[in-house]
Write an enzyme that holds these catalytic residues in place. Sequence first.
Site, short mmCIF file in Angstrom:
data_model
loop_
_atom_site.label_atom_id
_atom_site.label_comp_id
_atom_site.label_asym_id
_atom_site.label_seq_id
_atom_site.Cartn_x
_atom_site.Cartn_y
_atom_site.Cartn_z
N HIS A 126 35.62 42.49 40.26
CA HIS A 126 36.69 42.01 41.42
C HIS A 126 36.69 40.89 42.77
O HIS A 126 37.46 41.18 43.23
CB HIS A 126 37.41 42.92 42.20
N GLU A 166 45.19 50.50 36.51
CA GLU A 166 43.97 51.16 36.76
C GLU A 166 43.94 51.07 37.67
O GLU A 166 42.89 51.53 38.65
CB GLU A 166 43.48 50.52 35.08
N GLU A 167 43.64 49.14 37.97
CA GLU A 167 43.06 48.71 39.13
C GLU A 167 43.47 49.61 40.75
O GLU A 167 42.95 49.62 41.41
CB GLU A 167 43.28 47.12 39.11
N ASP A 224 36.33 42.25 33.95
CA ASP A 224 37.78 43.75 33.93
C ASP A 224 39.42 43.58 34.22
O ASP A 224 39.90 42.89 34.85
CB ASP A 224 37.19 43.70 35.88
N HIS A 242 42.33 48.59 30.33
CA HIS A 242 43.17 48.31 31.15
C HIS A 242 44.22 47.10 30.60
O HIS A 242 42.86 45.63 31.47
CB HIS A 242 43.11 49.23 32.50
#
Lengths: 458, 458
Positions: free
Chosen positions: B426, B327-328, B293, B281
């Site tokens: 994150h 996505e998040e 990420d 993503h």
Amino acid sequence: MRKYLLPIMFACALPVTTMAQQQSDSLVLRQLADEVLTHSTAYENLRVLTKTIGARLAGSPQMVKAEKWGFEALKAAGADTVYYQECMVPHWVRGAKEEARIISRLRDFVPPLNVLALGNSVGSGPKGITAPVLEVASFEDLEAKKDQVKGKIVFYNYHFAPTHIKTFHSYRDAYIYRSHGASRAAKYGALAVIVRSMSHGANNFPHTGAMAYDSAFPKIPAVAIGLQDADRLSKRLETDKSMQVFLRTNCQMLQDTIGHNVVAELRGSKYQDQFITVGGHLDSWDVCEGAHDDGAGCVQSIEVLRAFKARGIKPLRTLRVVLFANEENGTRGARKYAALAKARGEKHIMALESDAGGFTPRGFSSTMPADKHAIMVSWKPLFLPYGLYDFEEEGGGTDVGMLHAATGAPMVELSPDSQRYFDIHHAASDVFEAVNKRELELGAFGMAGLIYMADLYF
Amino acid sequence: MRKYLLPIMFACALPVTTMAQQQSDSLVLRQLADEVLTHSTAYENLRVLTKTIGARLAGSPQMVKAEKWGFEALKAAGADTVYYQECMVPHWVRGAKEEARIISRLRDFVPPLNVLALGNSVGSGPKGITAPVLEVASFEDLEAKKDQVKGKIVFYNYHFAPTHIKTFHSYRDAYIYRSHGASRAAKYGALAVIVRSMSHGANNFPHTGAMAYDSAFPKIPAVAIGLQDADRLSKRLETDKSMQVFLRTNCQMLQDTIGHNVVAELRGSKYQDQFITVGGHLDSWDVCEGAHDDGAGCVQSIEVLRAFKARGIKPLRTLRVVLFANEENGTRGARKYAALAKARGEKHIMALESDAGGFTPRGFSSTMPADKHAIMVSWKPLFLPYGLYDFEEEGGGTDVGMLHAATGAPMVELSPDSQRYFDIHHAASDVFEAVNKRELELGAFGMAGLIYMADLYF
């Protein structure tokens, strides 16, 4: 639909443990993992060793401090007894920071070259050496160019192979230029050597490490160079035919001095005069904190003892934790330990070392008789839930290798993930911050688990 | 001498490939590994994405830049065609930096608390919220204390379990406090929630992430707190009965806006209308570079295509590289991709995602019919030399999960080593520097290898 053929594993040819025994072993391993992942002192021990003591080459005042620290840490972990094992160690000192720069008739601005004298190498003298540079890609290339070597600085620009999956295989191919490059070039009249660092790193840290001279040839200065500077030097050599390099190193080998292995024992509950050794080396290069190499191995070995004590697991054989002196530039500690073991006729069941970094463990490399190895391989299903699956690689560690050579003891080395190791190996980047707490702990668990099993089944 | 019983693996019950075919596949895998480890653009692509674009939450101007970057990177990798797939995405903005501090009658100096609003959460209003704090260890604990909740800030101090070996298992247990904690507490009259970050990290970074409100209860502010501050807050609560916490968040959910999946195709040489999807993503949280990420997953997916092209390996099926939008905090990109695939009646052979970090790969988690899975497991011996051994875990990724749900396509997720992931997940620490070039590349190789095999044998 086609199906790949899996290898059929041997399973029936040897006597087997009962399911109940397997289950009980599996529970003990789980206990050890829980203990280490929840209560380990390994990470905090590593912080103290790296951040309050720091670099600790054999013969240095910090190494003396590290020995005292190790003694206390092993007592705190619950050892029955802790003692020093004296040995003579080489005393090499770097002296003032080494210098290297390109000198050219072009008179353009050229930043200095980031170099680091190799361990055990001689100094250049205060005036340094200024000479043209001959680049070679390998020893074969050196032989081909041997008539051009005289009066030059030889630059070994051997590239660390990127295609090996285990990076130690790249190291195995490359380290000979560091260890033997100086004398191989001195044979043909070279004045000094510059060796491309053994690293995949995308940075410019030079990586030092031990070298040795062949007494048949003059001892000449030897330095490692960072990768970016190696590329810059190589590129410059293509076009600037007038260039020379100025190199000054200030290192010297002093007289041997006294060092110590730090040894702790947890007495065997049944066979006190049989030994299982677990260890790492306490010394490190002088330019880094020696966090992965090999503070990690030391604190993991201490943790093995602590975890056994904390969970009340009493080994049948005597567990020896050894923090070895002087692995980096002499292996005198390991030689001493092995010589004493042999002289005393000690029976050594297994010797396990952690000296490949504090990264997530993937298995064990080992050298032992085939029947013993088959037993060890049969434990794989017990270790697989912890991510340890690789039991096949031949090997063992430098320090336990001495014991193996002297007594024939099976030797094993923890195999951590190796991808990041040569980013930090023998360089200023080998610091505490590069170690992950859980990765370090999982390695300590793997070691504790293997020792638990070897104690029962070897 | 006892011997452990190894599980006997099934090997004869299914049709097998010939040795010659196995050997040829093994050579192609070696080619792919050599290509990626020697010529990969993944690391440099990641540098550009993270360092020149940076944080890229859905709806942000950086996400628009990232889409253009992805389009160009896929063209450069050699795609036959690249296109955007439009979808509506949520548009949540953090606003000014959130604030939190302890207010106490003791009037001692108390440093502010390091908090970060959770994604999708509402702002507190400009005056903030000042209220006593009720600490709970879990939802069970919340239920037990439900009569004390009204008018308070609920502090979920659930500790990330250290004893799971795969850290995603700890996350699975913990993330419900982040995702559902606010509404569970609002149900009993809480004014806001503070959630202990889902991390093993030894630092104080707060870790954000998506949350969702249950429309039956008031929407209240929700923040994550760093681990050191969580411990400090908990300790203070034990003794300082007068203390309150002041909390101000400035976030808001704006109207949905337009986002895009970026899709590239390498046309199949035999079955153009059958698809293998590989992706990551493109969006990331707003407080970090989104390197692991999921910049890593994006550049690895691009690398799969590049490596196939570079080595002239022509897949039978059409390879689709998808850089998913959002996505998040919405998975709208994946939903769009899945809906279109279903509406068009596309035949999807496999969908592979990388969204668990750019660390050294250890295998694949998957969800697929048992016969397909048995085929995949039979490839293990081919991947073992590259350190990929773990093919058993059930799973798949969030984005490919949508396609799996819509079409039943087998789904797979790359399983990298997970020990470091929740140090950076994150949080502001998810930066390019935390990614190792070789680890990233080995993951890309694993993905390319799996796709090569699935294309031939699925």
